[in-house]
Write a protein that holds these residues in place. Structure first.
Motif, short mmCIF file in Angstrom:
data_model
loop_
_atom_site.label_atom_id
_atom_site.label_comp_id
_atom_site.label_asym_id
_atom_site.label_seq_id
_atom_site.Cartn_x
_atom_site.Cartn_y
_atom_site.Cartn_z
N ARG A 1 0.84 -1.19 0.00
CA ARG A 1 0.00 0.00 0.00
C ARG A 1 0.89 1.26 0.00
NH1 ARG A 1 -3.15 -1.60 3.50
NH2 ARG A 1 -2.23 -0.69 5.39
N GLN A 2 1.96 1.25 0.81
CA GLN A 2 2.86 2.41 0.83
C GLN A 2 3.52 2.62 -0.53
OE1 GLN A 2 6.05 2.16 3.72
NE2 GLN A 2 6.81 4.24 3.28
N LEU A 3 3.93 1.54 -1.17
CA LEU A 3 4.54 1.64 -2.49
C LEU A 3 3.54 2.16 -3.52
CD1 LEU A 3 6.55 -1.70 -2.42
CD2 LEU A 3 7.56 0.57 -2.58
N SER A 4 2.32 1.65 -3.45
CA SER A 4 1.29 2.06 -4.40
C SER A 4 0.95 3.54 -4.23
CB SER A 4 0.05 1.20 -4.22
OG SER A 4 -0.96 1.58 -5.13
N GLU A 5 0.78 3.96 -2.99
CA GLU A 5 0.45 5.36 -2.74
C GLU A 5 1.59 6.31 -3.14
OE1 GLU A 5 -0.50 5.33 1.38
OE2 GLU A 5 -2.52 4.49 1.11
N ALA A 6 2.81 5.77 -3.12
CA ALA A 6 3.96 6.61 -3.49
C ALA A 6 4.14 6.72 -5.00
CB ALA A 6 5.24 6.04 -2.87
N GLY A 7 3.38 5.92 -5.79
CA GLY A 7 3.45 6.07 -7.23
C GLY A 7 3.89 4.85 -8.00
N PHE A 8 4.17 3.72 -7.34
CA PHE A 8 4.55 2.51 -8.06
C PHE A 8 3.31 1.91 -8.73
CE2 PHE A 8 8.17 2.92 -5.25
CZ PHE A 8 9.23 2.46 -6.02
N ALA A 9 3.45 1.59 -10.01
CA ALA A 9 2.31 1.03 -10.75
C ALA A 9 2.04 -0.41 -10.36
CB ALA A 9 2.58 1.13 -12.26
N ASP A 10 3.11 -1.16 -10.10
CA ASP A 10 2.96 -2.57 -9.70
C ASP A 10 3.66 -2.75 -8.36
OD1 ASP A 10 2.88 -5.32 -9.40
OD2 ASP A 10 3.09 -5.70 -11.56
N ALA A 11 2.92 -2.45 -7.28
CA ALA A 11 3.52 -2.47 -5.94
C ALA A 11 4.00 -3.86 -5.55
CB ALA A 11 2.51 -1.94 -4.92
N GLU A 12 3.29 -4.89 -6.01
CA GLU A 12 3.68 -6.26 -5.64
C GLU A 12 5.05 -6.61 -6.22
OE1 GLU A 12 2.07 -10.87 -6.08
OE2 GLU A 12 0.85 -9.20 -6.80
N VAL A 13 5.24 -6.28 -7.51
CA VAL A 13 6.53 -6.55 -8.15
C VAL A 13 7.62 -5.69 -7.50
CG1 VAL A 13 7.84 -6.33 -10.29
CG2 VAL A 13 5.53 -7.28 -10.32
N ALA A 14 7.31 -4.44 -7.21
CA ALA A 14 8.30 -3.56 -6.59
C ALA A 14 8.77 -4.11 -5.25
CB ALA A 14 7.72 -2.16 -6.42
N LEU A 15 7.81 -4.55 -4.41
CA LEU A 15 8.18 -5.09 -3.10
C LEU A 15 9.01 -6.36 -3.27
CD1 LEU A 15 7.95 -4.93 -0.03
CD2 LEU A 15 5.83 -6.27 -0.20
N ARG A 16 8.63 -7.19 -4.23
CA ARG A 16 9.39 -8.43 -4.44
C ARG A 16 10.84 -8.11 -4.84
NH1 ARG A 16 6.23 -10.78 -7.74
NH2 ARG A 16 7.33 -10.42 -9.71
N ARG A 17 11.01 -7.11 -5.69
CA ARG A 17 12.37 -6.74 -6.10
C ARG A 17 13.21 -6.26 -4.91
NH1 ARG A 17 10.38 -3.78 -11.59
NH2 ARG A 17 10.82 -5.51 -13.04
N ILE A 18 12.59 -5.44 -4.07
CA ILE A 18 13.31 -4.91 -2.90
C ILE A 18 13.71 -6.05 -1.96
CG2 ILE A 18 13.08 -3.47 -0.85
CD1 ILE A 18 11.14 -1.70 -2.54
N LEU A 19 12.77 -6.94 -1.69
CA LEU A 19 13.06 -8.03 -0.74
C LEU A 19 13.98 -9.07 -1.35
CD1 LEU A 19 9.59 -8.45 1.02
CD2 LEU A 19 11.58 -7.08 1.71
N ASP A 20 13.90 -9.27 -2.67
CA ASP A 20 14.84 -10.19 -3.32
C ASP A 20 16.26 -9.68 -3.15
OD1 ASP A 20 12.86 -11.90 -4.10
OD2 ASP A 20 12.79 -11.23 -6.20
N LEU A 21 16.43 -8.37 -3.26
CA LEU A 21 17.77 -7.80 -3.02
C LEU A 21 18.19 -8.04 -1.58
CD1 LEU A 21 20.21 -5.89 -3.71
CD2 LEU A 21 18.77 -4.02 -2.88
N LYS A 22 17.30 -7.75 -0.65
CA LYS A 22 17.67 -7.84 0.77
C LYS A 22 18.04 -9.26 1.17
CE LYS A 22 16.19 -6.66 5.43
NZ LYS A 22 15.19 -6.00 6.27
N HIS A 23 17.35 -10.24 0.60
CA HIS A 23 17.59 -11.63 1.00
C HIS A 23 18.47 -12.38 0.01
CE1 HIS A 23 14.81 -11.11 4.28
NE2 HIS A 23 13.85 -10.73 3.44
N GLY A 24 19.00 -11.66 -0.96
CA GLY A 24 19.84 -12.30 -1.97
C GLY A 24 21.20 -12.68 -1.41
N PRO A 25 21.91 -13.55 -2.12
CA PRO A 25 23.20 -14.05 -1.62
C PRO A 25 24.24 -12.96 -1.44
CG PRO A 25 22.83 -14.68 -3.94
CD PRO A 25 21.55 -14.13 -3.43
N GLN A 26 24.21 -11.91 -2.30
CA GLN A 26 25.21 -10.85 -2.16
C GLN A 26 25.06 -10.11 -0.83
OE1 GLN A 26 27.68 -10.20 -4.19
NE2 GLN A 26 27.13 -11.64 -5.80
#
Length: 976
Positions: free
Chosen positions: A485-510
């Motif tokens: 909801r925060q991502l959507s209200e901030a202007g992201f068109a696909d908040a679900e994909v945006a959140l997944r990208r952020i969390l994929d980075l955070k939990h990624g091997p690097q």
């Protein structure tokens, strides 16, 4: 602090003073002078100075005439007027006939002034800052006048150094660092210097010129010798050059561009610390001012960052380690509560706040402390205590050093020297002095701890608030629905994909593999990044393109610090990545390009061709000649950085299309110039130098000719280089090396070496893809042609399409003589009269073959009836009415009419050849204008496609008018 009072001379020192006084009276009597009749106060001063300074005793005994002259001048009782010291020394230096005389003059004058300064300091006729100013003025005058004496004499021998870009005579700029820079020299300071010169070039006015770098290196060496060498007359100033870039291992002298590049790329925190006090002490003051402006962003950064705070803490730890070292407790400079801690307190505030508070951009310690008090950075009482303690410590330092003109800050062990120090400082005995000193040092130590501990942490806490609204999302403190909801209200068109990208980075091997410090830096960066991403029109695209870069650099978290510290650099990164996936990919592949984002002025204002070439030349001079790996990396980094600048400028609209191509072509030429120089040097080192037909040595009698886009000054992003190599050496004669080979083999291996340097893949990629198929006989021909073989081939064997290619050929780099011969051959070949009907047919047939093989199949290379419909692709380069049609028309015209109008061969780019066709009435002005505008439009579209990582095609209904005009003129020329 007021001057320390004069204590009664300790009884233990009286016998020493009496013996010295007798020696002095004897020496003066031999000159016909006498102490008799001296007023009592003057005799008391002499007795005090002799009792407290070995140096004074020795100087007077060695040169009583100098002492007598000093007495007669009255300078022991008065301060010198501004400029008086320099005027005196200038008159003496002007009489020096050679370097030995200069050395003697400087040292004798220094000894006289050092005696005067110690006399006035120890007899309390001046205060601390009067002594410091006299010493600094003496250093300034000695350096500048010695330099002024040496420079013209070196010019007589080696010529006048001249700027390649400006054409102006060059002078050395001498930066004084540390206490010299701040006019705070102590009684036995060394001087820390850095040498620089404005721009690269060569000396003029002599038969054998020197590179500016070499000239100024020789000049710097002579200046150091004039100041630092110990002779029978002593020295002028101990000279330390280790603060220069790369320290003792680096070149002695740097160009301004090299200095700027070093501090931007490799400058360390302690170098920022050192550069705060830098001042031009000698040489070209105006140019020096320019240099300091160039370096200011390195010293005073606009934004506070975690790395600055971390650096301050690291420096604190280093100081504490030094304090714990054996014997350091008695060092009043480096020990706990010593001079350096006061200076460090001031400079901590300067480094952290100086970028925003210009009042802190100040060399003088006292003025900085005053600003800290007046503007509330520190309590007034704390500052007052620091000021008083610092004065006491510096007076003590002068007492320690004035005894024997020794560079020391250690408290003495011997009884007599302890008595001397106490008396100089106005105390009756050592114990009273030592107690007073300890009180001051404890105050300094207390304030030092207070400054380092809390203010940095407080600033860091403030910095964490930037983008703080995104911290809970990054820390996963929100439920997924709330986060989306925060991502959507901030202007992201696909908040679900945006959140997944952020969390994929955070939990990624690097990220999981990061160490604690790196993870803290990422946690500080991500809220800032998200806060800026949502300011863009398409935050989804920003996230998609920038997160891969973040993932690439998390293991090198200094890049995250760079972006955290510089919000404007982060903003530029997001803008460029949003505008161009090609730029996003380039920065992700080569994160070192992030450094280019720091300087907006430079990023969006690339230099002109001479500056570009000079900058690369100067970069390579810093690398050892035998370090091929570093040379190749430097070339690649240079290309990547400047290619990013031109792409950024194109996107920002600060560089129009024609200038984009100019710049990319200049970049290639600058790189080829250095690649040829490297390849030549390496090949000659291995085989020796080849010979000309008359037996003389080649130098290098070799040229690189550019065809196609590089020849026509029309390079685009990602263009390869069409090259031809030509030499004019004797193919049969052997080289003069230990492993001789004939000239043909030598030049073939030189060509192979050039291609190797250009095409080898390193960690920074390759320089260019190289296409050599336009050489005589194509892929089956020799890699390097002799000038004679090239001429014979062009006259007797070349096809018409090869002559078309020759229209766009020009010499890029190499020997001017051979280049001139090539131009003559080109003009002769292209300028011969031709059968126009046959020429039209050959050009038309070749164009048809290209369309069949390379054009869009869906629209029959743009010739189908529906070629102008949106559903049909239009290949900007190959389809009918596109770029190649215009190029072929220009080439046809040059071949058809240059025998009548040789001016058509002057230029190799299509725009200026078209101008010539208009000027000679061969095409109408209207048609030339249409062709030029169409050509620019097609190339602009191709550039945009490249920056979007898309193929060079657009929908068929785009650029339709331009295509129709091109096709009409094509038919009117009879090329259909």
């Amino acid at each position: 602090m007021s001057l320390p009072s004069l204590a009664t001379l300790p009884a233990a020192l009286s016998p020493l003073a009496e013996r010295a006084l007798n020696d002095i009276e004897h020496a003066l009597s031999e000159l016909g002078a006498s102490l008799a009749g001296w007023p009592e106060w003057r005799r008391d001063q002499l007795t005090r100075v002799l009792a407290q300074s070995y140096f004074a005793v020795e100087q007077i005994k060695r040169d009583p005439a100098m002492f007598a002259a000093l007495l007669a001048s009255g300078e022991l009782e008065r301060a010198l007027a501004p400029g008086e010291l320099r005027t005196q020394l200038a008159a003496l230096v002007a009489e020096c006939a050679d370097e030995d005389a200069l050395s003697k003059c400087l040292r004798r004058y220094r000894n006289r002034q050092q005696l005067r300064i110690i006399w006035r300091d120890f007899t309390r006729q001046t205060d601390l800052w009067g002594t410091c100013r006299d010493l600094s003025d003496l250093a300034d005058a000695s350096i500048d006048l010695a330099l002024g004496w040496l420079h013209p004499r070196l010019c007589e021998q080696f010529g006048t150094p001249t700027g390649r870009r400006s054409g102006l005579p060059q002078q050395l700029v001498v930066l004084g660092m540390g206490k010299l820079g701040a006019f705070e020299l102590n009684l036995s300071s060394d001087i820390d210097l850095i040498f620089a010169y404005p721009e690269g070039g060569e000396t003029e006015g002599v038969k054998r010129s020197l590179d500016n770098q070499e000239f100024f290196t020789r000049l710097g060496q002579k200046l150091i010798k004039a100041l630092d060498a110990i002779t029978v007359d002593g020295f002028v100033f101990r000279t330390d050059m280790r603060l220069r870039p790369y320290g003792a291992g680096g070149p002695l002298v740097y160009s301004f561009n090299a200095m700027e590049q070093y501090y931007q790329d490799q400058g360390r925190d302690w170098e920022r610390y050192a550069m705060i006090k830098a001042r031009v002490v000698a040489g070209d003051q105006q140019a020096g001012k320019q240099l300091q402006e160039m370096l200011r962003p390195f010293v005073y950064r606009r934004y506070l960052d975690f790395s600055a705070i971390e650096a301050m803490r690291s420096m604190k730890q280093l100081i504490q380690q030094e304090v714990r070292r054996k014997g350091m407790s008695e060092n009043i400079k480096l020990g706990s509560g010593g001079i350096r801690e006061v200076e460090f307190i001031a400079q901590v505030f300067q480094l952290i706040h100086g970028g925003r508070d210009l009042a802190l951009q100040e060399r003088s310690l006292m003025r900085v402390l005053g600003t800290l008090r007046d503007q509330g950075y520190m309590p007034a009482k704390a500052v007052d205590e620091l000021v008083e303690s610092y004065h006491f410590l510096r007076y003590t330092e002068h007492a320690l050093q004035g005894i024997d003109d020794r560079q020391t800050q250690m408290l003495p062990d011997g009884e007599q020297d302890r008595l001397r120090v106490a008396a100089i400082m106005g105390f009756a005995d050592w114990e009273a002095f030592y107690h007073a000193l300890g009180e001051r040092r404890r105050r300094v130590e207390y304030h030092f701890r207070q400054v380092i501990a809390d203010p940095d942490e407080e600033e860091g806490a403030d910095a964490l608030c930037i983008g703080g609204e995104w911290l809970p999302l990054w820390e996963e403190a929100l439920e997924p629905e709330a986060a989306q909801r925060q991502l959507s209200e901030a202007g992201f068109a696909d908040a679900e994909v945006a959140l997944r990208r952020i969390l994929d980075l955070k939990h990624g091997p690097q990220v999981r593999a990061m160490q604690r410090m790196g993870r803290e830096r990422l946690d500080a960066f991500m809220p800032r990044f998200l806060a800026q991403a949502v300011e863009h029109d398409d935050p989804d695209r920003v996230l998609e393109r920038v997160l891969p870069l973040v993932e690439k650099v998390v293991r090198r978290s200094a890049y995250l610090v760079l972006l955290t510290e510089n919000p404007s650099a982060l903003q530029r990164l997001l803008e460029l990545c949003a505008a161009s996936p090609w730029i996003a990919e380039q920065i992700a592949r080569f994160p070192l390009l992030l450094d280019e984002l720091l300087n907006e002025g430079r990023l969006f204002k690339p230099p002109l061709a001479p500056e570009l070439a000079a900058e690369l030349r100067e970069r390579l001079t810093r690398i050892p000649e035998d370090d091929l790996e570093q040379q190749m990396e430097a070339l690649r980094h240079f290309k990547l950085a400047h290619r990013l600048r031109v792409a950024a400028s194109e996107i920002a609209g600060t560089l129009p299309l024609m200038k984009v191509s100019d710049y990319l072509t200049w970049l290639a030429e600058a790189i080829l110039e250095q690649v040829l120089a490297l390849a030549w040097r390496q090949t000659v080192a291995k085989y020796g130098t080849p010979r000309r037909a008359d037996g003389s040595l080649c130098d290098p009698d070799f040229i690189i000719v550019g065809y196609g886009k590089v020849g026509g000054i029309e390079l685009g992003h990602g263009s390869d280089l069409d090259l031809v190599f030509i030499h004019d050496g004797d193919s049969q004669a052997d080289t003069d090396g230990a492993k001789p080979i004939d000239g043909a083999q030598f030049f073939a291996r030189l060509g192979q070496r050039i291609i190797h340097l250009l095409t080898t893949q390193t960690t920074s990629g390759q320089l260019y893809e190289v296409d050599m198929r336009l050489r005589p006989s194509g892929a089956s021909g020799l890699l390097v042609s002799s000038l004679g073989a090239f001429e014979r081939y062009q006259q007797n064997e070349a096809w018409t399409w090869e002559h078309q290619a020759l229209v766009r050929a020009r010499v890029l780099v190499g020997c001017p003589r051979v280049g001139g011969a090539f131009e003559a051959i080109r003009a002769q070949v292209l300028g011969r009269e031709r059968d126009l009907q046959a020429l039209r047919q050959e050009v038309s047939d070749m164009r048809a073959k290209m369309r069949d093989n390379l054009g869009s199949r869906e629209s029959a290379a743009g010739t189908a009836a529906n070629a102008f419909e949106a559903e049909q692709p239009f290949n900007l380069k190959q389809d009918a009415g596109g770029i190649v049609d215009i190029e072929f028309m220009v080439q046809y015209a040059a071949l058809a009419w240059s025998h009548q109008y040789p001016e058509l061969l002057r230029y190799t780019d299509n725009i200026r050849i078209l101008d010539g066709l208009r000027d000679h009435g061969l095409l109408t002005a209207a048609d030339v204008g249409l062709l030029q505008e169409a050509y620019k439009a097609f190339r602009a579209a191709a550039h945009r496609q490249a920056l979007q990582k898309q193929a060079g095609t657009v929908p068929g209904d785009q650029l339709a008018d331009e295509r129709r005009n091109v096709l009409r003129i094509w038919h009117e020329l009879g090329l259909a």
